[in-house]
Structure formats: structure tokens, C-alpha cells
Write an enzyme that holds these catalytic residues in place. Structure first.
Site, mmCIF file in Angstrom:
data_model
loop_
_atom_site.group_PDB
_atom_site.id
_atom_site.type_symbol
_atom_site.label_atom_id
_atom_site.label_comp_id
_atom_site.label_asym_id
_atom_site.label_seq_id
_atom_site.Cartn_x
_atom_site.Cartn_y
_atom_site.Cartn_z
ATOM 1 N N LYS A 29 0.832 -1.213 0.000
ATOM 2 C CA LYS A 29 0.000 0.000 0.000
ATOM 3 C C LYS A 29 0.866 1.262 0.000
ATOM 4 C CE LYS A 29 -1.916 1.680 4.034
ATOM 5 N NZ LYS A 29 -1.659 3.120 4.183
ATOM 6 N N ASN A 30 1.823 1.301 0.927
ATOM 7 C CA ASN A 30 2.582 2.543 1.096
ATOM 8 C C ASN A 30 3.557 2.818 -0.043
ATOM 9 O OD1 ASN A 30 1.176 2.849 3.422
ATOM 10 N ND2 ASN A 30 2.894 2.583 4.814
ATOM 11 N N ARG A 104 -5.118 10.303 4.471
ATOM 12 C CA ARG A 104 -4.065 11.303 4.649
ATOM 13 C C ARG A 104 -3.091 11.355 3.470
ATOM 14 N NH1 ARG A 104 -1.025 14.289 8.286
ATOM 15 N NH2 ARG A 104 1.204 14.102 7.929
ATOM 16 N N CYS A 128 -6.197 7.795 9.415
ATOM 17 C CA CYS A 128 -6.428 7.095 10.675
ATOM 18 C C CYS A 128 -6.147 8.015 11.858
ATOM 19 C CB CYS A 128 -5.507 5.893 10.781
ATOM 20 S SG CYS A 128 -6.101 4.471 9.879
ATOM 21 N N ARG A 133 -1.475 14.744 13.318
ATOM 22 C CA ARG A 133 -0.772 14.503 12.054
ATOM 23 C C ARG A 133 -0.724 15.795 11.253
ATOM 24 N NH1 ARG A 133 -2.430 8.604 9.790
ATOM 25 N NH2 ARG A 133 -0.388 8.740 8.814
ATOM 26 N N PRO A 134 0.117 16.734 11.675
ATOM 27 C CA PRO A 134 0.204 18.003 10.948
ATOM 28 C C PRO A 134 0.862 17.817 9.583
ATOM 29 C CG PRO A 134 1.829 17.934 12.736
ATOM 30 C CD PRO A 134 1.065 16.662 12.801
ATOM 31 N N ILE A 135 0.760 18.843 8.723
ATOM 32 C CA ILE A 135 1.405 18.754 7.409
ATOM 33 C C ILE A 135 2.378 19.913 7.193
ATOM 34 C CG2 ILE A 135 -0.402 17.384 6.274
ATOM 35 C CD1 ILE A 135 -1.383 20.020 5.005
ATOM 36 N N ASP A 136 2.864 20.477 8.310
ATOM 37 C CA ASP A 136 3.776 21.619 8.211
ATOM 38 C C ASP A 136 5.034 21.295 7.389
ATOM 39 O OD1 ASP A 136 4.185 19.869 10.431
ATOM 40 O OD2 ASP A 136 5.690 21.234 11.231
ATOM 41 N N LEU A 137 5.561 20.082 7.503
ATOM 42 C CA LEU A 137 6.790 19.738 6.777
ATOM 43 C C LEU A 137 6.533 19.641 5.278
ATOM 44 C CD1 LEU A 137 8.187 17.041 9.263
ATOM 45 C CD2 LEU A 137 8.802 19.466 9.088
ATOM 46 N N ASP A 327 4.026 0.996 12.379
ATOM 47 C CA ASP A 327 2.852 0.292 11.853
ATOM 48 C C ASP A 327 2.738 -1.141 12.380
ATOM 49 O OD1 ASP A 327 2.096 2.498 10.478
ATOM 50 O OD2 ASP A 327 2.736 1.800 8.505
ATOM 51 N N ILE A 349 6.843 7.569 17.145
ATOM 52 C CA ILE A 349 6.452 8.242 15.898
ATOM 53 C C ILE A 349 5.086 8.920 16.005
ATOM 54 C CG2 ILE A 349 6.111 7.961 13.401
ATOM 55 C CD1 ILE A 349 9.011 7.477 14.252
ATOM 56 N N ARG A 419 -8.746 -0.897 4.440
ATOM 57 C CA ARG A 419 -7.928 0.177 3.865
ATOM 58 C C ARG A 419 -6.534 -0.327 3.502
ATOM 59 N NH1 ARG A 419 -7.817 5.661 6.987
ATOM 60 N NH2 ARG A 419 -6.395 5.874 5.245
HETATM 61 C C1 UD1 Z 1 3.767 7.093 6.481
HETATM 62 C C2 UD1 Z 1 3.030 5.786 6.274
HETATM 63 C C3 UD1 Z 1 2.502 5.273 7.599
HETATM 64 C C4 UD1 Z 1 3.624 5.162 8.621
HETATM 65 C C5 UD1 Z 1 4.401 6.473 8.715
HETATM 66 C C6 UD1 Z 1 5.624 6.361 9.611
HETATM 67 C C7 UD1 Z 1 2.133 5.941 4.042
HETATM 68 C C8 UD1 Z 1 0.934 6.073 3.187
HETATM 69 N N1 UD1 Z 1 1.935 6.009 5.351
HETATM 70 O O1 UD1 Z 1 2.837 8.042 6.993
HETATM 71 O O2 UD1 Z 1 1.931 3.991 7.377
HETATM 72 O O3 UD1 Z 1 3.078 4.874 9.897
HETATM 73 O O4 UD1 Z 1 4.850 6.880 7.405
HETATM 74 O O5 UD1 Z 1 6.476 5.379 9.118
HETATM 75 O O6 UD1 Z 1 3.233 5.740 3.570
HETATM 76 N N2 UD1 Z 1 4.792 15.008 10.942
HETATM 77 C C9 UD1 Z 1 4.783 16.354 11.249
HETATM 78 N N3 UD1 Z 1 4.603 17.252 10.240
HETATM 79 C C10 UD1 Z 1 4.468 16.867 8.928
HETATM 80 C C11 UD1 Z 1 4.489 15.495 8.629
HETATM 81 C C12 UD1 Z 1 4.650 14.578 9.642
HETATM 82 O O7 UD1 Z 1 4.897 16.731 12.411
HETATM 83 O O8 UD1 Z 1 4.315 17.738 8.062
HETATM 84 C C13 UD1 Z 1 4.925 14.004 12.025
HETATM 85 C C14 UD1 Z 1 3.664 13.136 12.129
HETATM 86 O O9 UD1 Z 1 2.689 13.777 12.908
HETATM 87 C C15 UD1 Z 1 4.206 11.894 12.795
HETATM 88 C C16 UD1 Z 1 5.634 11.789 12.226
HETATM 89 O O10 UD1 Z 1 5.944 13.087 11.707
HETATM 90 O O11 UD1 Z 1 4.281 12.068 14.187
HETATM 91 C C17 UD1 Z 1 5.758 10.747 11.116
HETATM 92 O O12 UD1 Z 1 4.933 11.094 10.036
HETATM 93 P P1 UD1 Z 1 5.285 10.764 8.521
HETATM 94 O O13 UD1 Z 1 6.649 10.147 8.435
HETATM 95 O O14 UD1 Z 1 5.008 11.972 7.707
HETATM 96 O O15 UD1 Z 1 4.212 9.650 8.208
HETATM 97 P P2 UD1 Z 1 3.183 9.595 7.006
HETATM 98 O O16 UD1 Z 1 3.874 9.948 5.746
HETATM 99 O O17 UD1 Z 1 1.930 10.294 7.373
#
Ligand code: UD1
Length: 439
Positions: A29-30, A104, A128, A133-137, A327, A349, A419
């Protein structure tokens, strides 16, 4: 499509039967989700073989269709089903809320759409409920490449006349944000350097897919050591449609290994991404089961028949690849309940990833949670109960718990599990479990 049962159906199990037999692991999936988003960048037709038949992939296909892309099931020369994506008629930059809110990963469409159309509008993504789960990065990375980003209510708008290569230095190696920047940088002017990039195998797969289609991304050899990815921007017209095989799913493979460890028995998994499971195999071996690998056939076998030998390791913490994946933390908790001794698990995480503990306790588990740490005292009998899936991996772990428990367990809201797991009921049934959909 495989038989999933309705999304609100429950999964019913009669537990305490060891697992035995062999099953084939589905596509990842990922890995498939960002590759589908990457198709948006390619003004031609791509064919993806081995995409898993799960609702998150359906959702990503619907997102692509909503932009004007044509997405279809195609039959390949090897007679396997594949997804064909033709983005030549893409024109719509607004993504529908119902799909974006459902998943997401839809946020990674931003980089691809900026590269292809120069603009995109999405609402804040869903997914989920496993913590903040912010998207600032993601937004930081896209802005570094020259995108103008503004927020209106719940909607994020991004626009770029021209994306320009830049140095993007992440404070944390986010998987999704790294993918978003890669996607935006592929057709940007000049060179992009991503520092502290995520190192997950799904990042490498995205780069490999894009390079095969004509991108110029340098990750080879260096990514695991340096965390650095260098992208030389190319003209959009250089990217060409390709046929591509999606790798198999390390998280599904890991879930089934922990299921065999927890329920006992002897299971062989086919189509396993062997090199990606080192931290999981180390944990499983540390807990007393034997794991054997046939690298030539991509097979892995676990033997957890001798229950006296199954004991907890003292401590595991989740972390970024190649360490123990978040995961698989929930399936690990269930295996720890069934092993002797005590395991302490620290979740580094996601902030709310112990949501299944309440349900496991109702089944008789002895788990104490303080902040980001859970202490599992194993060796207690689990008893069948009616429990509720609240997210994808936790839901799958509750199914594993049901396989171990005495009596009947039902896991409600199995739509969460669909999912990410193509056929969890069929897979465990093939291993001898008494399991079916009800309702
Ligand atoms: C992806 C995987 C998910 C896995 C995760 C960690 C997919 C579709 N999903 O999720 O299954 O559990 O990697 O290996 O590939 N964060 C911020 N700001 C941001 C982005 C992330 O603070 O802009 C934080 C998140 O809240 C979290 C951590 O960084 O605490 C890890 O997130 P991230 O590595 O981005 O995971 P995803 O890409 O959402």
C-alpha cells in the site's frame, strides 16, 4: 475485486487454533500510493502491476479520476490484473473533499499536481486517528521549491508559475513530506537537495519508479547512510509512461509473522520483501520463534510451535526505518500478551497509537500505558469479546488477538482494516483459522 464484506461488517473468529500453511503477501500500500500520485506527473500511460486490492488504492484512483485522468483495470501480458493510468487529459486542480478527507496520503498529490498543473487546492487531509498529524513539513518543502501557499478556511491552495530546485532540510524525516518534495522537484528548474530525507523502502520505490519513467533522482547507495536525495529537474515531456511492478507489503508480512508468533504454529509467507524485515525478524527471533529465509524464492517461514520458548524481549521502541516500524507496534503488543515475561514498548512516531490497549484489556490483557510507553505483562489468557476497530493497524491487531483468544471474538468496523489488508479473512482462513465476515 476480492471479497471484503461490507465496510461496516464485523469479523468473527473462534480462536486458540495454531496457524499453519502458506500465503502470498499482497503488493505494498505505502509504495503504491505515492507511485499512483507520481503518475500525475507523467503525460502518458502507466501500468502498475501488483497494486493491492484495498480501499486506500481505490481512493487514490478516485482522486486521479477527479482530475480528469483515466484509470482502468488492464490485463497484462502475464495475465495478471493491473491498473492503467493515463493522465493526458488531466485539467482539474481541485481535489474533492470526500476522497481527501478519507485518506491522509492524498496530501502527496500536492507535489505531483504542482509539477503537472502548477496549482492545486485540497482540504486538510484525513486518515487514521493515531495522533496529531500536521502537514507543516509538506508545506515547508513545497514553499522552499517556490510554491505560494495560502489557507482559506479548511482549504489549502498552492500555486507556482515555476518550481525551482532548492535545498530542503527537514527537521524530521517525514515519509509523506519527503515524497511530496520529490514529486514537486522532478520537473522543477535546477537541482533540489533533500537533507534528512526519510529512508523507508517506499521512498526508494518512488525514486526507482520515477527514474524508470525518465526522472533524474540520485539516491542510490547514499540514502541510508546520509539521508540525502538529489534531484535534477527535467522537462515534463521527458517523462514517459511505463509498466511497473509494485513491491510487496512489508507491513502486511510483518502482521502475519506476529500473528503466527502470537497464535503459534508454522507459516510460510511467499512474495516477501525480505531485506526490509530485518528489525522485525530480530524481534521475533529474540522472542524465541525461528525464522528461516529462502531469498531465491522470496519466502520466509516462521515456526512458533514450541510455546514454552516464546518469551518477551525486554524493550522495543518504534522509530524510522530501518528500526522497528510504528505500523507493527499494535501486532507486536498482541504477540507480547501471548509470550512469557514483560515487554516495554515506546512509541516514538505517533502520539495516539495505543488506542487498542483498551480493547485488549477487555479481552484480559495486562497492559499499562504511561505517555508514549506501554508495559505488557504476557502469559495471560485472552478471552473472546466484541471489540471495535478504530484504525487500520490496530484493527488488524485486534483480529490477531481474536485468533489467540478463547471463545468467540468479533471485530466491528472492519472497513478500517480493508484500507490496508486485501483479504485478511481469506488469508487467516487459508492458514486454518475459523474466521469469517458477519453482518
Ligand atoms: C507514512 C506511512 C505510515 C507510517 C508512517 C511512519 C504511508 C501512506 N503512510 O505516513 O503507514 O506509519 O509513514 O512510518 O506511507 N509530521 C509532522 N509534520 C508533517 C508530517 C509529519 O509533524 O508535516 C509528524 C507526524 O505527525 C508523525 C511523524 O511526523 O508524528 C511521522 O509522520 P510521517 O513520516 O510523515 O508519516 P506519514 O507519511 O503520514
Amino acid at each position: 475485486m476480492a471479497h471484503f464484506g461490507r465496510s461496516d461488517a464485523s469479523i468473527r473468529m473462534e480462536g486458540k487454533r495454531p496457524l499453519s500453511g502458506r500465503i502470498r503477501i499482497q503488493g505494498s500500500k505505502n509504495a503504491a500510493l505515492p507511485i499512483l500520485a507520481a503518475c500525475m506527473l507523467i503525460p502518458g500511460k502507466c501500468v502498475l502491476r501488483g497494486c493491492p486490492d484495498i480501499t486506500d488504492i481505490e481512493c487514490m484512483c478516485n482522486l486521479l479520476k477527479s482530475t480528469g485522468a483515466s484509470v482502468s483495470t488492464v490485463c497484462t501480458d502475464t495475465d495478471t490484473e493491473a491498473i492503467g493510468i493515463d493522465t493526458r487529459s488531466v485539467r482539474e486542480h481541485r481535489l474533492p473533499e470526500r476522497y481527501v478527507s478519507a485518506m491522509r496520503s492524498s496530501v502527496i498529490m500536492m507535489g505531483a499536481m504542482l509539477g503537472r498543473l502548477g496549482e492545486v487546492c485540497v482540504n486538510y487531509p484525513g486518515g487514521c486517528v493515531i495522533g496529531e498529524r500536521p502537514i507543516d513539513l509538506h508545506l515547508y518543502g513545497l514553499e522552499k521549491l517556490g510554491a505560494q501557499i495560502w489557507i482559506e478556511g479548511n482549504h489549502i491552495h498552492a500555486y507556482a508559475d515555476e518550481l525551482r530546485g532548492a535545498v530542503v532540510d527537514f527537521p524530521f524525516p517525514s515519509v509523506g513530506a519527503t515524497q511530496n518534495v520529490i514529486l514537486a522537484a522532478v520537473t522543477a528548474q535546477g537541482t533540489t537537495v533533500i537533507k534528512n530525507a526519510a529512508k523507508e523502502p517506499e521512498i526508494i520505490e518512488l525514486c526507482r519508479f520515477l527514474n524508470t519513467a525518465g526522472a533524474r533522482i540520485d539516491y542510490s547507495g547514499t540514502l541510508l547512510k546520509t539521508g540525502r536525495i538529489v534531484i535534477q529537474g527535467v522537462e515534463l515531456s521527458r517523462l514517459q509512461g511505463i509498466v511497473y511492478d509494485v513491491i510487496s507489503d512489508r507491513i502486511v508480512a510483518g502482521t502475519y509473522l506476529f500473528a503466527a508468533l502470537a497464535a503459534g504454529g508454522k507459516v510460510t509467507l511467499e512474495n516477501v520483501p525480505i531485506g526490509q524485515l530485518d528489525s522485525i525478524c530480530d524481534t521475533i527471533k529474540g522472542m524465541g520463534a525461528s525464522v528461516t529465509v529462502d531469498a531465491g524464492r522470496n519466502e520466509m517461514a516462521i515456526d512458533a510451535c514450541d510455546r514454552d520458548r516464546i518469551v518477551n524481549v525486554p524493550y522495543i521502541e518504534t522509530d524510522v526505518y530501518p528500526d522497528f516500524p510504528t505500523d507493527l507496534q499494535s501486532p507486536l503488543l498482541v504477540a507480547a500478551c501471548m509470550a512469557g515475561g514483560t515487554l516495554t514498548v515506546r512509541e516514538k512516531i505517533f502520539s495516539s497509537r495505543f488506542r487498542i490497549v483498551e480493547e485488549l484489556r477487555r479481552m484480559g490483557a495486562d497492559i499499562e500505558v504511561t505517555g508514549d510507553t506501554a508495559v505488557v505483562t504476557g502469559g495471560r489468557e485472552l478471552e473472546g469479546r466484541n471489540v471495535i476497530a478504530r484504525e487500520l493497524r490496530g484493527g488488524a491487531a485486534l483480529v490477531v488477538a481474536g485468533l489467540c483468544a478463547s471463545g468467540i471474538t468479533t471485530v466491528a468496523d472492519s472497513g478500517y482494516i480493508r484500507r490496508g489488508y486485501q483479504d485478511i479473512v481469506g488469508d487467516f482462513a487459508a492458514l486454518g483459522a475459523r474466521i469469517s465476515y458477519v453482518g
